[in-house]
Scaffold this motif. Structure first.
Motif, PDB file in Angstrom:
ATOM      1  N   THR A   1       0.818  -1.215   0.000  1.00 49.36           N
ATOM      2  CA  THR A   1       0.000   0.000   0.000  1.00 49.36           C
ATOM      3  C   THR A   1       0.855   1.270   0.000  1.00 49.36           C
ATOM      4  O   THR A   1       0.314   2.369  -0.120  1.00 49.36           O
ATOM      5  N   ILE A   2       2.151   1.118   0.155  1.00 46.07           N
ATOM      6  CA  ILE A   2       3.046   2.272   0.084  1.00 46.07           C
ATOM      7  C   ILE A   2       3.386   2.540  -1.383  1.00 46.07           C
ATOM      8  O   ILE A   2       3.841   1.645  -2.096  1.00 46.07           O
ATOM      9  N   LYS A   3       3.138   3.755  -1.832  1.00 45.04           N
ATOM     10  CA  LYS A   3       3.345   4.120  -3.235  1.00 45.04           C
ATOM     11  C   LYS A   3       4.723   4.749  -3.412  1.00 45.04           C
ATOM     12  O   LYS A   3       5.063   5.716  -2.716  1.00 45.04           O
ATOM     13  N   LYS A   4       5.483   4.222  -4.365  1.00 42.78           N
ATOM     14  CA  LYS A   4       6.813   4.756  -4.657  1.00 42.78           C
ATOM     15  C   LYS A   4       6.921   5.024  -6.156  1.00 42.78           C
ATOM     16  O   LYS A   4       6.529   4.191  -6.970  1.00 42.78           O
ATOM     17  N   GLN A   5       7.455   6.199  -6.487  1.00 39.66           N
ATOM     18  CA  GLN A   5       7.635   6.545  -7.900  1.00 39.66           C
ATOM     19  C   GLN A   5       9.059   7.055  -8.130  1.00 39.66           C
ATOM     20  O   GLN A   5       9.648   7.698  -7.254  1.00 39.66           O
ATOM     21  N   TYR A   6       9.567   6.770  -9.324  1.00 39.78           N
ATOM     22  CA  TYR A   6      10.933   7.131  -9.705  1.00 39.78           C
ATOM     23  C   TYR A   6      10.901   7.836 -11.050  1.00 39.78           C
ATOM     24  O   TYR A   6       9.977   7.650 -11.848  1.00 39.78           O
ATOM     25  N   ILE A   7      11.939   8.618 -11.295  1.00 39.25           N
ATOM     26  CA  ILE A   7      12.171   9.098 -12.665  1.00 39.25           C
ATOM     27  C   ILE A   7      13.497   8.494 -13.127  1.00 39.25           C
ATOM     28  O   ILE A   7      14.412   8.264 -12.324  1.00 39.25           O
ATOM     29  N   ALA A   8      13.595   8.252 -14.429  1.00 34.66           N
ATOM     30  CA  ALA A   8      14.811   7.658 -14.998  1.00 34.66           C
ATOM     31  C   ALA A   8      15.016   8.165 -16.410  1.00 34.66           C
ATOM     32  O   ALA A   8      14.048   8.487 -17.119  1.00 34.66           O
ATOM     33  N   LEU A   9      16.265   8.234 -16.807  1.00 30.97           N
ATOM     34  CA  LEU A   9      16.625   8.477 -18.212  1.00 30.97           C
ATOM     35  C   LEU A   9      17.116   7.157 -18.777  1.00 30.97           C
ATOM     36  O   LEU A   9      18.042   6.546 -18.236  1.00 30.97           O
ATOM     37  N   VAL A  10      16.470   6.700 -19.846  1.00 32.99           N
ATOM     38  CA  VAL A  10      16.823   5.405 -20.437  1.00 32.99           C
ATOM     39  C   VAL A  10      17.303   5.592 -21.862  1.00 32.99           C
ATOM     40  O   VAL A  10      16.979   6.578 -22.536  1.00 32.99           O
ATOM     41  N   TRP A  11      18.070   4.634 -22.323  1.00 35.12           N
ATOM     42  CA  TRP A  11      18.556   4.655 -23.705  1.00 35.12           C
ATOM     43  C   TRP A  11      17.399   4.403 -24.666  1.00 35.12           C
ATOM     44  O   TRP A  11      16.551   3.533 -24.437  1.00 35.12           O
ATOM     45  N   GLY A  12      17.390   5.178 -25.771  1.00 30.84           N
ATOM     46  CA  GLY A  12      16.388   5.005 -26.812  1.00 30.84           C
ATOM     47  C   GLY A  12      15.011   5.449 -26.368  1.00 30.84           C
ATOM     48  O   GLY A  12      14.844   6.168 -25.384  1.00 30.84           O
ATOM     49  N   LYS A  13      14.002   4.973 -27.103  1.00 26.17           N
ATOM     50  CA  LYS A  13      12.614   5.266 -26.764  1.00 26.17           C
ATOM     51  C   LYS A  13      11.854   3.956 -26.642  1.00 26.17           C
ATOM     52  O   LYS A  13      11.773   3.186 -27.607  1.00 26.17           O
ATOM     53  N   PRO A  14      11.304   3.645 -25.458  1.00 29.26           N
ATOM     54  CA  PRO A  14      10.516   2.423 -25.318  1.00 29.26           C
ATOM     55  C   PRO A  14       9.390   2.362 -26.337  1.00 29.26           C
ATOM     56  O   PRO A  14       8.832   3.395 -26.730  1.00 29.26           O
ATOM     57  N   ILE A  15       9.046   1.167 -26.779  1.00 24.30           N
ATOM     58  CA  ILE A  15       8.046   0.975 -27.835  1.00 24.30           C
ATOM     59  C   ILE A  15       6.690   1.545 -27.427  1.00 24.30           C
ATOM     60  O   ILE A  15       5.996   2.182 -28.215  1.00 24.30           O
ATOM     61  N   ASN A  16       6.318   1.323 -26.164  1.00 20.84           N
ATOM     62  CA  ASN A  16       5.019   1.793 -25.669  1.00 20.84           C
ATOM     63  C   ASN A  16       5.189   3.037 -24.804  1.00 20.84           C
ATOM     64  O   ASN A  16       6.129   3.132 -24.021  1.00 20.84           O
ATOM     65  N   ASN A  17       4.251   3.975 -24.962  1.00 22.17           N
ATOM     66  CA  ASN A  17       4.289   5.175 -24.133  1.00 22.17           C
ATOM     67  C   ASN A  17       3.958   4.861 -22.673  1.00 22.17           C
ATOM     68  O   ASN A  17       4.409   5.548 -21.760  1.00 22.17           O
ATOM     69  N   TYR A  18       3.148   3.808 -22.478  1.00 19.06           N
ATOM     70  CA  TYR A  18       2.775   3.363 -21.137  1.00 19.06           C
ATOM     71  C   TYR A  18       2.745   1.842 -21.159  1.00 19.06           C
ATOM     72  O   TYR A  18       2.203   1.227 -22.075  1.00 19.06           O
ATOM     73  N   TYR A  19       3.361   1.222 -20.140  1.00 17.41           N
ATOM     74  CA  TYR A  19       3.460  -0.239 -20.181  1.00 17.41           C
ATOM     75  C   TYR A  19       3.654  -0.787 -18.764  1.00 17.41           C
ATOM     76  O   TYR A  19       4.207  -0.110 -17.899  1.00 17.41           O
ATOM     77  N   ILE A  20       3.166  -2.004 -18.528  1.00 18.02           N
ATOM     78  CA  ILE A  20       3.369  -2.699 -17.259  1.00 18.02           C
ATOM     79  C   ILE A  20       4.250  -3.919 -17.506  1.00 18.02           C
ATOM     80  O   ILE A  20       3.915  -4.777 -18.332  1.00 18.02           O
ATOM     81  N   ILE A  21       5.373  -3.981 -16.831  1.00 16.56           N
ATOM     82  CA  ILE A  21       6.284  -5.123 -16.930  1.00 16.56           C
ATOM     83  C   ILE A  21       5.986  -6.038 -15.748  1.00 16.56           C
ATOM     84  O   ILE A  21       6.096  -5.630 -14.591  1.00 16.56           O
TER      85      ILE A  21
END
Length: 341
Positions: free
Chosen positions: A181-201
Motif C-alpha cells: 500500500t506504500i506508493k513509490k515513484q521514480y524518474i529515470a533516463l533510459v537509452w532510446g525510446k521504449p516501444i510503448n508510451n505506457y506499459y506494465i512489466i
C-alpha cells in the motif's frame, strides 16, 4: 582501518582429529561463535591463517604439535555484522521530514545504505546509529541491524527513504510494505525510446546464476520472485528518454533489471549495460559527432540516471495519508538541460 588481532592455537592430543582439514578444524574450534565454514575458508584464502608460520590452503591436513595463527579483524566474529554497528557523524544526510515517529531522508548518490562487502563504517546505517545516539532515541534494541530502515536504494540511486523511529512505527510501516500500500515513484533516463508510451512489466526477478552481482528476469517463480513495474514516457530526446516508473513490488535492482529487459537500460547503469554508447537506439548519420555529445552526457552525469522522487503512505500514528515529493537532483537536471539543447 580496523586493527588486526591474532589467535594462537597449538594442536595437541586433546583437540587433534586424524586426517582433519584445517578449515573443518577451525569451523569446529569456533563453533560457539557460529562462524560459517565459507567465511573461514575466505580468511585462509587471503592469507590470514598461518600453519607453522606458512600460508596454506583450506584443504591442508593437520598434525599433532602444529601451530596455527589465526589473524582477524575486530568485526570478524559478529555474525553478518548485525550485532556490531559503528557510529559515523561525518556523513552528510539531507533530512526531508521528521516527527516523533518517522524520518524521511533524501539519499544522495554514492551513499551505501547497509554495511557489507568491506564497507562497515561509511553507510546510512552508520549515520543512523550516530543520529539516534545523539538524539537519545532509545528503541534501537528493537531494530537490531536495520535501525528502523524499511527499504533500500542502490548506491548510485538518489531519493526518498522511510525510517521508523520506534517499534510501533516500524511494525505499522512494515505491514504497509507487505500489503503493497506504500506508493513509490521514480524518474529515470533510459537509452532510446521504449516501444510503448505506457506499459506494465510483469514477470519474476531472481539472482543471475552466472553473475551473482546481477539480477535477472525469469519466466516463472521457480527462479525468482514476482516483480511489477509500470512506466510512462515523459519526454523523448535525441537518444535518451525521460520516464516515470511506479513499482508495485520491491525486488533488488527491479527498475534497472526491468528496463534493461525491455531493451532500454538506464543511462550510465554500469551493471546492466547503460554505461556504454548504445548506437542501436539511434539513426546516427555522423557517429563521431554523436559520440562526443554522448561522452559529454557521461561527464555531466557520472552515475545511473535513477531517482526516487515520490512517496505516499499512511502515517503510522495519525493514520492519515501523507506524501512526499522532491525535485529532480541537480546532476540529472543538468543532463536534461543539456539534452534539450
Amino acid at each position: 582501518m580496523l586493527k588486526e588481532k591474532k589467535i594462537y592455537i597449538n594442536i595437541n592430543k586433546k583437540i587433534f582429529t586424524k586426517n582433519i582439514r584445517i578449515d573443518k578444524f577451525l569451523f569446529n574450534y569456533f563453533k560457539k561463535k557460529k562462524i560459517s565454514r565459507k567465511k573461514i575458508q575466505n580468511n585462509i584464502k587471503i592469507g590470514n591463517v598461518l600453519l607453522n608460520n606458512n600460508k596454506i590452503k583450506k584443504n591442508n591436513k593437520l598434525n599433532i604439535n602444529d601451530k596455527i595463527i589465526f589473524i582477524y579483524k575486530k568485526d570478524f566474529f559478529y555474525k553478518n555484522k548485525k550485532k556490531f554497528i559503528y557510529q559515523n557523524k561525518k556523513i552528510k544526510i539531507n533530512i526531508h521530514y521528521e516527527d516523533n515517529d518517522i524520518l524521511i531522508i533524501n539519499k544522495q548518490p554514492g551513499l551505501i545504505v547497509h554495511p557489507g562487502h568491506g564497507n562497515y563504517k561509511n553507510t546510512l546505517i552508520n549515520w543512523l546509529k550516530y543520529y539516534y545516539y545523539k538524539n537519545n532515541i532509545n528503541q534501537l534494541n528493537y531494530f537490531n541491524y536495520r535501525l528502523g530502515l524499511l527499504h533500500r536504494l542502490d548506491k548510485n540511486t538518489s531519493g526518498l527513504l522511510i525510517i521508523a523511529k520506534n517499534i510501533n512505527s516500524y511494525n505499522n510501516l512494515k505491514l504497509q510494505f507487505l500489503n503493497k500500500t506504500i506508493k513509490k515513484q521514480y524518474i529515470a533516463l533510459v537509452w532510446g525510446k521504449p516501444i510503448n508510451n505506457y506499459y506494465i512489466i510483469n514477470n519474476y526477478i531472481g539472482r543471475n546464476i552466472k553473475n551473482r552481482i546481477k539480477m535477472k528476469v525469469y519466466s516463472n517463480k521457480k527462479y525468482g520472485k514476482l516483480a511489477i513495474t509500470k512506466y510512462k514516457i515523459i519526454k523523448n530526446y535525441k537518444f535518451l528518454t525521460l520516464i516515470k516508473c511506479i513499482i508495485k513490488t520491491g525486488r533488488t535492482h527491479q527498475i534497472r533489471v526491468h528496463l534493461n529487459y525491455i531493451g532500454n537500460p538506464i543511462f550510465n547503469d554500469d551493471i546492466y549495460g547503460g554505461n556504454k554508447i548504445l548506437y542501436k537506439f539511434n539513426n546516427f548519420y555522423n557517429k563521431n559527432k554523436y559520440t562526443k555529445t554522448i561522452n559529454n552526457c557521461f561527464n555531466i552525469l557520472p552515475r545511473q540516471a535513477l531517482h526516487a522522487y515520490y512517496l505516499k503512505f499512511k502515517h503510522p500514528t495519525t493514520k492519515k495519508n501523507i506524501k512526499f515529493i522532491i525535485d529532480i537532483p541537480n546532476d540529472i537536471k543538468n543532463l536534461i538541460n543539456y539534452l534539450k539543447k
